[in-house]
Write an enzyme that holds these catalytic residues in place. Structure first.
Site, PDB file in Angstrom:
ATOM      1  N   GLU A  60       0.820  -1.207   0.000  1.00  0.00           N
ATOM      2  CA  GLU A  60       0.000   0.000   0.000  1.00  0.00           C
ATOM      3  C   GLU A  60       0.860   1.264   0.000  1.00  0.00           C
ATOM      4  OE1 GLU A  60      -2.385  -3.376   0.999  1.00  0.00           O
ATOM      5  OE2 GLU A  60      -0.547  -2.633   1.947  1.00  0.00           O
ATOM      6  N   HIS A 129     -11.668  -5.965   7.996  1.00  0.00           N
ATOM      7  CA  HIS A 129     -12.336  -5.670   6.726  1.00  0.00           C
ATOM      8  C   HIS A 129     -13.589  -4.813   6.930  1.00  0.00           C
ATOM      9  CE1 HIS A 129     -10.012  -9.350   5.933  1.00  0.00           C
ATOM     10  NE2 HIS A 129      -9.950  -8.939   4.684  1.00  0.00           N
TER      11      HIS A 129
END
Length: 337
Positions: A60, A129
């Site tokens: 990321e 998540h």
């Protein structure tokens, strides 16, 4: 106009932007060949080629750092984090580089990037998540933060974000990806998955950042919400019997202060709703703003309804969320104050 889910609207926004401007590029983990874990970029690589829509390593920090360098030299990257929960390795790049580039270079360089992130819960994704980290971005000067609540806004706001000369964090409520729902969390996904699709303009139709939308007019109390919570707030108003005015903020930074203050001065009461944890959530900023700007019009204290101050509880997801019953309780309480 065409009926689209939020996934389809986001995909269409990418397509329109890439066709209009060859400087717009799209990349991230599984974004190219596979089309993204939620399929928001499906078909873009086939149409525009691997130089404009491509997959990246699982890094990321590398994704955002690459986007910043590209943006500084004239490109307009639109990158995807697979989940907002995964953005923490990239947070230093977002805060220390993207948000500050214009200021640090005295305007010589800008950073026109969009960082898209599926956010929030409602799909039993568990702790890693399901997070709602919007307050981590709204706190940072130099960033703009967007949270759409429906397909039409998702497309229009994404187009505006791609056009923007500065970095935009674009948070997409995954509970709304494949269809809206009536705000009652206890209903199974199948009951809303393909219902009430928005009519979306298939062409270039940006929606300006910083403009809220009144989703329901009312005279008793103002309810400030964004993303998934807009639909929950609408359901709560109907369940409560209170004539609530529901404002969909759409963008948190820039914030439509005029729309908020006009509504609260009319109703005299305000309830703020978000699914992120309560402490230091964006609702605290909204409450402070309303208290400061509307103090002499308030008939009751500003009330917040939010997620619990706990790590995300997978087994108690529906209780963690501010569902209609909790909002109804808040609405009735402020009316009785």
């Amino acid at each position: 106009m065409a009926r689209m889910t939020m996934v389809e609207a986001i995909r269409n926004a990418h397509d329109v932007a890439m066709e209009r401007d060859d400087k717009v590029i799209v990349f991230g983990e599984d974004v190219g060949y596979f089309g993204g874990v939620f399929r928001c970029t499906a078909g873009l690589q086939k149409k525009y080629g691997k130089s404009r829509c491509f997959d990246t390593p699982i890094s990321e920090s590398g994704i955002v750092g690459t986007a910043i360098g590209m943006a500084a030299y004239g490109l307009r990257p639109c990158v995807e984090m697979q989940f907002a929960d995964y953005m923490y390795p990239a947070y230093d790049q977002i805060v220390s580089e993207a948000a500050r580039l214009r200021y640090r270079s005295a305007g010589e360089f800008t950073c026109p990037i969009v960082v898209r992130m599926p956010t929030g819960g409602g799909i039993f994704g568990g702790q890693t998540h399901s997070q709602s980290p919007e307050a981590l971005f709204t706190h940072v000067a130099g960033l703009k933060t967007v949270v759409p609540s429906n397909p039409r806004d998702a497309k229009g706001l994404l187009l505006a974000a791609i056009d923007d000369p500065d970095p935009v964090i674009f948070l997409e409520p995954k509970r709304l990806y494949n269809g809206q729902f009536d705000g009652h969390y206890d209903k199974p996904i199948e009951s809303w998955k393909k219902s009430e699709l928005s009519e979306v303009d298939e062409g270039y139709a940006p929606i300006p950042l910083g403009k809220a939308k009144i989703r329901r007019e009312g005279s008793d109390v103002t309810i400030l919400a964004y993303g998934t919570m807009v639909h929950v707030a609408l359901a709560a108003v109907e369940d409560s019997g209170v004539d609530g005015e529901v404002i969909d903020l759409r963008t948190l930074v820039p914030l439509d202060v005029d729309a908020i203050t006009a509504s609260v001065r009319k109703t005299g009461r305000c309830v703020v709703v978000h699914e992120a944890t309560l402490t230091s959530g964006f609702g605290a900023e909204l409450a402070a703003l309303v208290q400061q700007e509307c103090f002499w019009h308030l008939e009751a204290p500003v009330t917040r309804v939010a997620g619990w101050d706990t790590p995300y509880p997978h087994a108690q997801e529906w209780h963690y969320f501010p569902g209609p019953p909790r909002i109804v309780t808040a609405l009735r309480a402020v009316m009785e104050t």
